[in-house]
Design a protein around this motif. Sequence first.
Motif, PDB file in Angstrom:
ATOM      1  N   PRO A 107       0.809  -1.225   0.000  1.00  0.00           N
ATOM      2  CA  PRO A 107       0.000   0.000   0.000  1.00  0.00           C
ATOM      3  C   PRO A 107       0.837   1.267   0.000  1.00  0.00           C
ATOM      4  CG  PRO A 107       0.175  -0.853   2.222  1.00  0.00           C
ATOM      5  CD  PRO A 107       0.878  -1.847   1.338  1.00  0.00           C
ATOM      6  N   THR A 108       0.225   2.354  -0.469  1.00  0.00           N
ATOM      7  CA  THR A 108       0.753   3.688  -0.213  1.00  0.00           C
ATOM      8  C   THR A 108       0.288   4.063   1.184  1.00  0.00           C
ATOM      9  OG1 THR A 108       0.644   4.293  -2.544  1.00  0.00           O
ATOM     10  CG2 THR A 108       0.769   6.091  -0.953  1.00  0.00           C
ATOM     11  N   VAL A 109       1.236   4.332   2.072  1.00  0.00           N
ATOM     12  CA  VAL A 109       0.896   4.470   3.493  1.00  0.00           C
ATOM     13  C   VAL A 109       0.555   5.930   3.815  1.00  0.00           C
ATOM     14  CG1 VAL A 109       1.945   2.414   4.479  1.00  0.00           C
ATOM     15  CG2 VAL A 109       3.410   4.316   3.878  1.00  0.00           C
ATOM     16  N   TYR A 110      -0.700   6.267   3.531  1.00  0.00           N
ATOM     17  CA  TYR A 110      -1.194   7.611   3.835  1.00  0.00           C
ATOM     18  C   TYR A 110      -2.526   7.558   4.573  1.00  0.00           C
ATOM     19  CZ  TYR A 110      -4.702   7.248   0.130  1.00  0.00           C
ATOM     20  OH  TYR A 110      -5.783   6.864  -0.624  1.00  0.00           O
ATOM     21  N   ASN A 111      -3.080   6.354   4.760  1.00  0.00           N
ATOM     22  CA  ASN A 111      -4.347   6.194   5.464  1.00  0.00           C
ATOM     23  C   ASN A 111      -4.471   4.738   5.877  1.00  0.00           C
ATOM     24  OD1 ASN A 111      -6.932   6.693   6.491  1.00  0.00           O
ATOM     25  ND2 ASN A 111      -7.457   8.049   4.794  1.00  0.00           N
ATOM     26  N   TYR A 112      -5.527   4.418   6.644  1.00  0.00           N
ATOM     27  CA  TYR A 112      -5.778   3.026   6.994  1.00  0.00           C
ATOM     28  C   TYR A 112      -6.181   2.248   5.737  1.00  0.00           C
ATOM     29  CZ  TYR A 112      -5.913   4.877  11.742  1.00  0.00           C
ATOM     30  OH  TYR A 112      -5.593   5.510  12.913  1.00  0.00           O
ATOM     31  N   ILE A 113      -5.766   1.000   5.652  1.00  0.00           N
ATOM     32  CA  ILE A 113      -6.068   0.228   4.452  1.00  0.00           C
ATOM     33  C   ILE A 113      -7.557  -0.112   4.396  1.00  0.00           C
ATOM     34  CG2 ILE A 113      -3.763  -0.749   4.245  1.00  0.00           C
ATOM     35  CD1 ILE A 113      -4.974  -3.411   5.348  1.00  0.00           C
ATOM     36  N   GLN A 162      -1.957  14.185   3.028  1.00  0.00           N
ATOM     37  CA  GLN A 162      -2.413  13.696   4.336  1.00  0.00           C
ATOM     38  C   GLN A 162      -1.621  14.352   5.460  1.00  0.00           C
ATOM     39  OE1 GLN A 162      -5.058  11.802   4.520  1.00  0.00           O
ATOM     40  NE2 GLN A 162      -5.087  11.587   6.745  1.00  0.00           N
ATOM     41  N   GLY A 163      -0.336  14.582   5.215  1.00  0.00           N
ATOM     42  CA  GLY A 163       0.479  15.268   6.218  1.00  0.00           C
ATOM     43  C   GLY A 163      -0.027  16.676   6.494  1.00  0.00           C
ATOM     44  N   LYS A 164      -0.455  17.374   5.444  1.00  0.00           N
ATOM     45  CA  LYS A 164      -0.998  18.719   5.627  1.00  0.00           C
ATOM     46  C   LYS A 164      -2.292  18.686   6.431  1.00  0.00           C
ATOM     47  CE  LYS A 164       1.131  20.618   1.439  1.00  0.00           C
ATOM     48  NZ  LYS A 164       0.908  21.145   0.069  1.00  0.00           N
ATOM     49  N   LYS A 165      -3.113  17.670   6.181  1.00  0.00           N
ATOM     50  CA  LYS A 165      -4.374  17.549   6.937  1.00  0.00           C
ATOM     51  C   LYS A 165      -4.128  17.297   8.415  1.00  0.00           C
ATOM     52  CE  LYS A 165      -7.206  15.635   3.166  1.00  0.00           C
ATOM     53  NZ  LYS A 165      -7.928  14.409   2.711  1.00  0.00           N
ATOM     54  N   GLU A 166      -3.117  16.474   8.707  1.00  0.00           N
ATOM     55  CA  GLU A 166      -2.896  16.045  10.090  1.00  0.00           C
ATOM     56  C   GLU A 166      -1.794  16.823  10.790  1.00  0.00           C
ATOM     57  OE1 GLU A 166      -2.781  11.866  10.926  1.00  0.00           O
ATOM     58  OE2 GLU A 166      -3.772  11.343   9.040  1.00  0.00           O
ATOM     59  N   VAL A 216       3.691  10.668   8.599  1.00  0.00           N
ATOM     60  CA  VAL A 216       2.497  10.048   7.998  1.00  0.00           C
ATOM     61  C   VAL A 216       2.798   8.609   7.610  1.00  0.00           C
ATOM     62  CG1 VAL A 216       0.943  10.059   6.009  1.00  0.00           C
ATOM     63  CG2 VAL A 216       1.475  12.193   7.182  1.00  0.00           C
ATOM     64  N   ALA A 217       3.917   8.422   6.910  1.00  0.00           N
ATOM     65  CA  ALA A 217       4.279   7.082   6.458  1.00  0.00           C
ATOM     66  C   ALA A 217       4.471   6.127   7.637  1.00  0.00           C
ATOM     67  CB  ALA A 217       5.541   7.141   5.605  1.00  0.00           C
TER      68      ALA A 217
END
Length: 469
Positions: free
Chosen positions: A30-36, A77-81, A88-89
């Motif tokens: 996966p691209t690790v930016y959110n829960y799978i 996602q980093g900007k959001k959080e 993030v990763a």
Amino acid sequence: MQTVYNTYSLEKETFTPIQDGKVTMYLCGPTVYNYIHIGNARSTVAFDTIRKYFEWRGLDVNFVSNFTDLGDKVINQGKKEGLTEEEVADKYADAFLEDAAALNVEPATTRPRATQYMEEMVSFVEKLMAEGQAYEVNGDVYFKTNQFKNYATLSHQNMDELKKNAAGRLEDDDQDEKHDPTDFALWKKEVRPDVTAWPSPWGPGRPGWHLECSVMIDELLGDTIDIHAGGIDLAFPHHTNELAQSESYHDERFVNYWLHNGFVNVNDEKMSKSLGNFVTIHDLLEDDSIDPQGLRYFLTKTHYRRPVAYSRDRLDQAQAEMDKIYRTMRGLIAKADDNGDVDSDVEKQVLLLKERFVAAMDDDFNVENALTVMFELITLGNKMLTSSATASTISRVKDELASWLHIFGIDNFEEERELPKEAKAILEERKAAREEKDFAKSDELRDRLKEMGILVKDGRDGQSIEWSS
């Protein structure tokens, strides 16, 4: 004889590993930016099952699956959080590993991250450029698809249609730079001050998405590998581009067998955030009413190339089958003992079932037929539990069944299925109602529990429960 369906040939082929007794296998992670989501998990579980079957058959599997820990999704996602790209990763890579462990997915032999191989990626691109298979425009580097004669073979698409962008899946933001509309990015310049970039001969930038897997396979598994796996949506453009750049780089075959799993539909619709049916494994595992092994079984019981139709009702149906497995295995474990002889007739029945089980799994991992045979073994086990079978005979059935269940990621039989918090509260309320002799309320609460798949029996010692099947 093991056969696998090769997406490249669209045929079942006899599986012959490059090195006898060993399998090299790569799964796009996966691209690790959110829960799978459940689609990511389906791919993870499907190929974990295939890996486990190879190992059950005595093969040594070198299984590599990556994390894509860079790109716009990670950045956004980093900007959001309020997190860095690395944070993030790290967060979502850890979450993936936690969810995968809950589904009893075997850890990969190696779990590389794209950012660990930047120097190797730059060298890879430099060689392609030196051989005239790539070109640079204003800091971006593109692969020449016209230089690779079999470019569209894996995806079985028409090259002329691809050039017209008929599939609607080619990048649009850099079409003016490309020599050909099907050319794809190997390296992209990066000038944003708040975004991580890596040095290269063409200026600071980031690798193209397709490049990372080719390089990690090259570094960790070799020039040619046995199996490359992933979701069917990756066949084009991701795997198509991997194949083109890797075979151009090495001038030899990249992958012997391409295996792709089917999609997951949610409530009979394609899963998407816009439809509000986006289901993450993290959320499902947070639900006390869901058994992780039951969820794993649900994802496993459909042949890997077929689509999985997810709904809570279908998950509950799979859990009912899982509960039958639990009851039989716990009964066999309780009565098993390895000391003594095994009944010859039972041994013969077990071996015949095993032969059929292997035949099913050898046929492109046909789990549906294999599970049919497994439930015949469960029926045999239940007969042993209600007969005068010796403890050693029961142990023989138990051991065979346990070894098959391990292939499907089902290993834990020690604890009873956890009751949901809501069910526990209703049981307490029902206990109080019976103490107050409010039997109408007691019956109403019993019916509510029955709707949740929980059967309540009243005895001298109070309430007892079992799961309906």
